[in-house]
Motif scaffolding. Structure first.
Motif, PDB file in Angstrom:
ATOM      1  N   SER A 137       0.835  -1.087   0.070  1.00  0.00           N
ATOM      2  CA  SER A 137       0.034   0.023  -0.210  1.00  0.00           C
ATOM      3  C   SER A 137       1.024   1.275  -0.040  1.00  0.00           C
ATOM      4  O   SER A 137       1.914   1.442   0.765  1.00  0.00           O
ATOM      5  N   GLY A 138       0.561   2.334  -0.820  1.00  0.00           N
ATOM      6  CA  GLY A 138       1.209   3.544  -0.964  1.00  0.00           C
ATOM      7  C   GLY A 138       0.788   4.434   0.347  1.00  0.00           C
ATOM      8  O   GLY A 138       1.098   5.542   0.110  1.00  0.00           O
ATOM      9  N   GLY A 139      -0.378   4.099   0.636  1.00  0.00           N
ATOM     10  CA  GLY A 139      -1.015   5.064   1.964  1.00  0.00           C
ATOM     11  C   GLY A 139      -1.341   6.368   1.374  1.00  0.00           C
ATOM     12  O   GLY A 139      -1.554   7.148   2.052  1.00  0.00           O
ATOM     13  N   GLY A 140      -1.750   6.173   0.024  1.00  0.00           N
ATOM     14  CA  GLY A 140      -2.631   7.459  -0.379  1.00  0.00           C
ATOM     15  C   GLY A 140      -1.356   8.351  -1.016  1.00  0.00           C
ATOM     16  O   GLY A 140      -1.738   9.398  -1.651  1.00  0.00           O
ATOM     17  N   LEU A 141      -0.099   8.152  -0.813  1.00  0.00           N
ATOM     18  CA  LEU A 141       0.838   9.040  -1.083  1.00  0.00           C
ATOM     19  C   LEU A 141       1.619   8.507  -2.403  1.00  0.00           C
ATOM     20  O   LEU A 141       2.431   9.123  -3.133  1.00  0.00           O
ATOM     21  N   MET A 142       1.369   7.187  -2.910  1.00  0.00           N
ATOM     22  CA  MET A 142       2.319   6.571  -3.830  1.00  0.00           C
ATOM     23  C   MET A 142       1.580   5.125  -4.228  1.00  0.00           C
ATOM     24  O   MET A 142       0.538   4.700  -3.548  1.00  0.00           O
ATOM     25  N   ASN A 143       2.333   4.260  -5.084  1.00  0.00           N
ATOM     26  CA  ASN A 143       1.705   2.953  -5.374  1.00  0.00           C
ATOM     27  C   ASN A 143       3.117   1.981  -5.512  1.00  0.00           C
ATOM     28  O   ASN A 143       4.087   3.002  -6.134  1.00  0.00           O
ATOM     29  N   ALA A 144       2.786   0.802  -5.532  1.00  0.00           N
ATOM     30  CA  ALA A 144       3.984   0.102  -5.779  1.00  0.00           C
ATOM     31  C   ALA A 144       3.807  -0.622  -7.080  1.00  0.00           C
ATOM     32  O   ALA A 144       2.624  -0.961  -7.398  1.00  0.00           O
TER      33      ALA A 144
END
Length: 390
Positions: A137-144
């Motif tokens: 999870s990017g936590g709403g700041l990024m993605n993998a």
């Protein structure tokens, strides 16, 4: 065979091995100009077909057959679990160690997304979450951008990924790694448990490449050496600003990172959104019989194969690698179209066969940032199934 026909309709073609006659099932889904919207397919253990695709941050598109081995009986299913299925991208079918079908997809967008995993039960013909939480999870700041979990010689699943902050491909950063025995419980390379979801803060970073540092989600490959140790190949900019290929291997003391290429004055400056035209391609390493490793590459000045020393990962000057076990003949690789700029695509099948390997072969123009092309356009090309006997 699942594909898009000349009218861009999602299609499943089927034939018996003792027949030359193909039957075609055209599904109610039509492709635009976005290569994220590929189609994928799998057979469950009872022989029922599952097809998904034509999605880029849109509601789930999923079909399942009502009869075994019968593409004509494919029917649209409105949901799998019914949760987090409104912004789906990158559908992938795989299997766990028990042979169950697992469905991986991204919920969200580039720069703001999570990877979710579902598992299928043939007895109830229903899907449920494999993991209670997203795997990464990017936590709403990024993605993998993760590779498909890959079974290694040790029987474990191994996975690598890069993080991205925005839809701009230049914002990839932090090459990362995790492994698992069952796709549910994950650890770092030292065996320390990783709580789900794995985040940038909690996961294992192989190489902390910063955003803008030359890391790309399309070129992070996972292979294994003759001892079964994971070897990750990727590229980034060196201290002089040139693009270089690197190999990272997990050893007793940690990750050994080796610069493989020695390119001078070469920099591929990639950025922006959409599917880019790849100026550089690197493969996963493959072990050779003598303990060395072969690494195929292509870049703006040429292509070839490095032979890497099994101990140091350094390229051996003048060494040549034997051809791969199932090398595609030149007659198959030859481009048939006379339209300028056409490329040949050769993709292995997603199943398994002991006696042969199967490939899909077709020709298209290169990627165009997911934008429509202006005429003139090439004629539709032939889609072929090629079998190579082992």
């Amino acid at each position: 065979v699942a594909y898009y026909d000349a009218e861009r309709r999602m299609t499943v073609a089927q034939r018996r091995l003792d027949s030359r006659a193909w039957t075609f099932t055209r599904l109610p889904s039509t492709l635009g100009w976005d290569s994220h919207n590929y189609v994928t397919m799998v057979l469950d253990r009872d022989g029922f077909l599952h097809v998904s695709g034509n999605m880029h941050c849109v509601p789930l598109v999923y079909f399942r057959s009502t009869q075994p081995l019968d593409a004509a009986s494919l029917r649209r299913e409105p949901a799998m679990t019914g949760e987090r299925e409104k912004r789906v991208t990158y559908p992938v079918f795989l299997r766990d160690k028990e042979g169950r079908i697992v469905f991986r997809y991204r919920d969200g967008s580039s720069g703001r997304g999570d990877d979710l995993y579902n598992v299928y039960d043939e007895q109830t013909r229903s899907w449920s979450r494999l993991c209670d939480q997203p795997l990464v999870s990017g936590g709403g700041l990024m993605n993998a951008y993760c590779t498909l979990p890959k079974r290694g010689p040790d029987g474990r699943f191994h996975m690598v990924w890069v993080w991205r902050d925005t839809p701009d491909c230049a914002t990839n950063h932090d090459l990362s790694y995790a492994r698992s025995d069952d796709l549910r419980h994950w650890t770092d390379s030292a065996g320390r448990p990783l709580a789900l979801p794995i985040t940038l803060q909690t996961g294992e970073v192989i190489d902390p490449v910063p955003a803008g540092g030359g890391l790309l989600n399309a070129n992070r490959e996972l292979g294994f050496d003759h001892q079964g140790r994971p070897v990750v190949t990727y590229h980034k900019y060196d201290a002089a600003g040139d693009l270089q290929i690197y190999a990272a291997r997990r050893e007793e003391s940690g990750w050994r990172i080796v610069q493989v290429s020695q390119w001078k004055g070469y920099r591929w400056e990639f950025n922006g959104g959409g599917t880019i035209v790849a100026e550089v391609n690197i493969a996963a390493v493959r072990p050779l019989a003598d303990g060395r490793l072969a690494l195929n590459y292509r870049y703006g000045r040429g292509s070839g194969t490095w032979v890497l020393d099994g101990q140091t990962l350094q390229p051996i000057a003048g060494a040549n690698a034997p051809p791969e076990d199932l090398a595609i003949p030149a007659s198959i690789r030859k481009i048939e179209s006379t339209f300028p700029g056409m490329l040949k695509h050769i993709r292995p099948d997603s199943g398994q066969a002991d006696h042969a390997a199967y490939f899909l072969v077709w020709e298209t123009l290169p990627a165009h940032r997911d934008r429509p092309r202006e005429p003139p356009l090439p004629d539709p090309s032939a889609l072929r199934v090629v079998r190579l006997d082992r």
